[in-house]
Motif scaffolding. Structure first.
Motif, PDB file in Angstrom:
ATOM      1  N   THR A  61       0.827  -1.202   0.000  1.00 37.47           N
ATOM      2  CA  THR A  61       0.000   0.000   0.000  1.00 37.47           C
ATOM      3  C   THR A  61       0.859   1.248   0.000  1.00 37.47           C
ATOM      4  O   THR A  61       2.091   1.188   0.003  1.00 37.47           O
ATOM      5  N   ALA A  62       0.178   2.410  -0.023  1.00 41.12           N
ATOM      6  CA  ALA A  62       0.844   3.704   0.079  1.00 41.12           C
ATOM      7  C   ALA A  62       0.814   4.169   1.531  1.00 41.12           C
ATOM      8  O   ALA A  62       0.001   3.710   2.342  1.00 41.12           O
ATOM      9  N   ALA A  63       1.698   5.091   1.862  1.00 37.95           N
ATOM     10  CA  ALA A  63       1.867   5.529   3.242  1.00 37.95           C
ATOM     11  C   ALA A  63       0.667   6.312   3.765  1.00 37.95           C
ATOM     12  O   ALA A  63      -0.094   6.920   3.012  1.00 37.95           O
ATOM     13  N   GLY A  64       0.515   6.293   5.080  1.00 37.25           N
ATOM     14  CA  GLY A  64      -0.440   7.147   5.786  1.00 37.25           C
ATOM     15  C   GLY A  64      -1.871   6.953   5.345  1.00 37.25           C
ATOM     16  O   GLY A  64      -2.372   5.834   5.268  1.00 37.25           O
ATOM     17  N   VAL A  65      -2.529   8.074   5.049  1.00 35.28           N
ATOM     18  CA  VAL A  65      -3.951   8.047   4.719  1.00 35.28           C
ATOM     19  C   VAL A  65      -4.230   7.412   3.371  1.00 35.28           C
ATOM     20  O   VAL A  65      -5.386   7.147   3.038  1.00 35.28           O
ATOM     21  N   PRO A  84       3.365   9.560  -0.353  1.00 36.51           N
ATOM     22  CA  PRO A  84       2.941  10.788  -1.036  1.00 36.51           C
ATOM     23  C   PRO A  84       3.765  12.009  -0.649  1.00 36.51           C
ATOM     24  O   PRO A  84       3.844  12.968  -1.414  1.00 36.51           O
ATOM     25  N   SER A  85       4.394  11.985   0.517  1.00 36.84           N
ATOM     26  CA  SER A  85       5.211  13.135   0.913  1.00 36.84           C
ATOM     27  C   SER A  85       6.561  13.152   0.211  1.00 36.84           C
ATOM     28  O   SER A  85       7.276  14.136   0.267  1.00 36.84           O
ATOM     29  N   SER A 100       4.252  17.217   4.744  1.00 34.89           N
ATOM     30  CA  SER A 100       5.407  16.339   4.869  1.00 34.89           C
ATOM     31  C   SER A 100       5.084  15.059   5.616  1.00 34.89           C
ATOM     32  O   SER A 100       5.806  14.082   5.514  1.00 34.89           O
ATOM     33  N   ASP A 101       4.024  15.060   6.370  1.00 37.89           N
ATOM     34  CA  ASP A 101       3.630  13.889   7.142  1.00 37.89           C
ATOM     35  C   ASP A 101       2.697  13.023   6.296  1.00 37.89           C
ATOM     36  O   ASP A 101       1.596  13.453   5.955  1.00 37.89           O
ATOM     37  N   PRO A 102       3.088  11.787   5.953  1.00 37.73           N
ATOM     38  CA  PRO A 102       2.229  10.960   5.115  1.00 37.73           C
ATOM     39  C   PRO A 102       0.914  10.593   5.766  1.00 37.73           C
ATOM     40  O   PRO A 102      -0.026  10.186   5.089  1.00 37.73           O
ATOM     41  N   ALA A 103       0.826  10.720   7.079  1.00 30.59           N
ATOM     42  CA  ALA A 103      -0.436  10.411   7.759  1.00 30.59           C
ATOM     43  C   ALA A 103      -1.514  11.427   7.437  1.00 30.59           C
ATOM     44  O   ALA A 103      -2.703  11.142   7.540  1.00 30.59           O
TER      45      ALA A 103
END
Length: 393
Positions: A61-65, A84-85, A100-103
């Protein structure tokens, strides 16, 4: 199936309840109106459904959200293949900046496409995406560009957008998760999208964007049928039975729009209108109303506008989406669970020809308790005097 690739469009569907009919290019306005994300919660629900059936599945998957957070919440330890960041922003069409935060990253269609490319590099057995038709187009275009559109890697959507005309989505997030975990064959399905600017002006312009492999299952929704036949007699019959003093919440679509026109209302064809029938005294002292009586309280209303305008008693008037059967949860998110709870009556209207192609009606309101209350047998008005019993599932 050994592996699954997950990508979430975290802003999908944000424009629905606030009356934007879509979020493409309108994220800032949606947030200004108080919109809240719905895609992350639907991603969690879908992935929990997958995990119950396939807990040992390898998840990329991709990071964070964009997928990582939902996968972890569902019980997986995913492998992050795109952040994405840190992504290449040169392909972003709107110049949007990301956090900057992928979340909490502010993602774009460019991130969706980049994430899908990264997933394909790991030879996933299914691209499992969360979003609407726009997200489906992004996924399908990458599959096609990577030479995968002929049928190698299937895709399946978790419905989270405002408009979902494509036949590549599970009916509900839980259905999508079950299908993802259990499917054993695929078939070609259509990816369609519409012009959102034209849609906001009341015109539906659909365009076939791709034909892609999709898991075969009864709970994969059909594509939307745009036309539904004549509704003149239905509109006339409904208008003559309007109750004085009652507040009517009119959903989107041409069938409901014909009723509004019959009542002397200028409808917002793809929006939600709120109208209250006037109380008038007849010669015999009895309360009466006519088709020209009443007050338009809100036109093309957001959820908050509807709630502000409501006064008991309340009838919600909706028509199912042709070919799919959805009465709530597709294209009318403004009629939220809170609005539905305020109503003492729900009127579903559809020309007989439209119902001929719908086996059952469906609801997907983001509130399971409301969905459960709506399920069961429902009498649908099909003409001036005629009705038909249809089950809501």
């Amino acid at each position: 199936m050994e592996s699954i690739g997950v990508v979430v469009n975290p802003i999908a569907g944000m424009g629905g309840r606030v009356g934007l009919k879509g979020t493409d290019g309108n994220v800032a306005e949606a947030r200004r109106r108080g919109a809240e994300p719905r895609a992350p919660a639907r991603a969690r629900e879908a992935l929990r459904s997958v995990h119950r059936r396939a807990p040992s599945l390898t998840v990329y998957t991709a990071a964070g959200v964009m997928g990582e957070r939902a996968a972890r919440d569902a019980g997986y330890e995913p492998t992050v293949v795109y952040d994405p960041s840190e992504g290449d922003r040169d392909t972003a069409s709107d110049g949007a900046e990301i956090a900057s935060d992928p979340a909490t990253a502010e993602t774009t269609a460019a991130d969706t496409r980049a994430a899908v490319r990264a997933l394909l590099e790991h030879d996933v057995d299914l691209v499992f995406f969360v979003g609407g038709d726009g997200t489906a187009v992004d996924v399908a275009e990458v599959l096609d560009a990577e030479g995968d559109g002929a049928g190698e890697t299937p895709m399946l959507g978790v419905p989270a957008g405002v408009k979902i005309y494509s036949s590549v989505f599970g009916v509900t997030p839980a259905d999508a998760g079950r299908i993802a975990a259990e499917f054993d064959r695929v078939e070609p399905r259509e990816v369609n999208d519409i012009d959102e600017d034209a849609y906001r002006e009341g015109e539906v312009r659909t365009e076939l964007k791709a034909v892609v492999p999709v898991p075969v299952a009864p709970a994969v929704q059909s594509g939307k049928q745009v036309s539904s036949g004549s509704v003149d007699s239905l509109a006339a019959g409904f208008a003559r039975e309007v109750e004085p003093g009652r507040t009517y919440v009119f959903g989107p679509g041409s069938t409901v729009g014909a009723i509004e026109t019959e009542l002397g209302i200028d409808p917002s064809p793809l929006g939600v209108d709120v109208w209250r029938a006037a109380n008038t005294a007849g010669d015999d002292g009895e309360t009466a109303t006519s088709a020209s009586d009443g007050e338009l309280l809100a036109r093309d209303a957001a959820e908050s506008d509807i709630l502000d305008a409501l006064a008991d008693p309340v009838t919600i008037v909706v028509s199912p989406i042709g070919g799919q059967g959805f009465v709530f949860g597709r294209g009318n998110h403004q009629i939220s669970p809170m609005v539905i709870r305020r109503a003492d009556d729900i009127a579903v209207v559809a020309a007989g020809e439209k119902l001929d192609d719908i086996e059952s009606l469906r609801v997907d309101t983001d509130d399971e308790a409301v969905d459960d209350e709506l399920r069961g047998w429902l009498r649908v008005r099909t003409g001036r005097f005629t009705t038909r019993l249809v089950t809501v599932v």
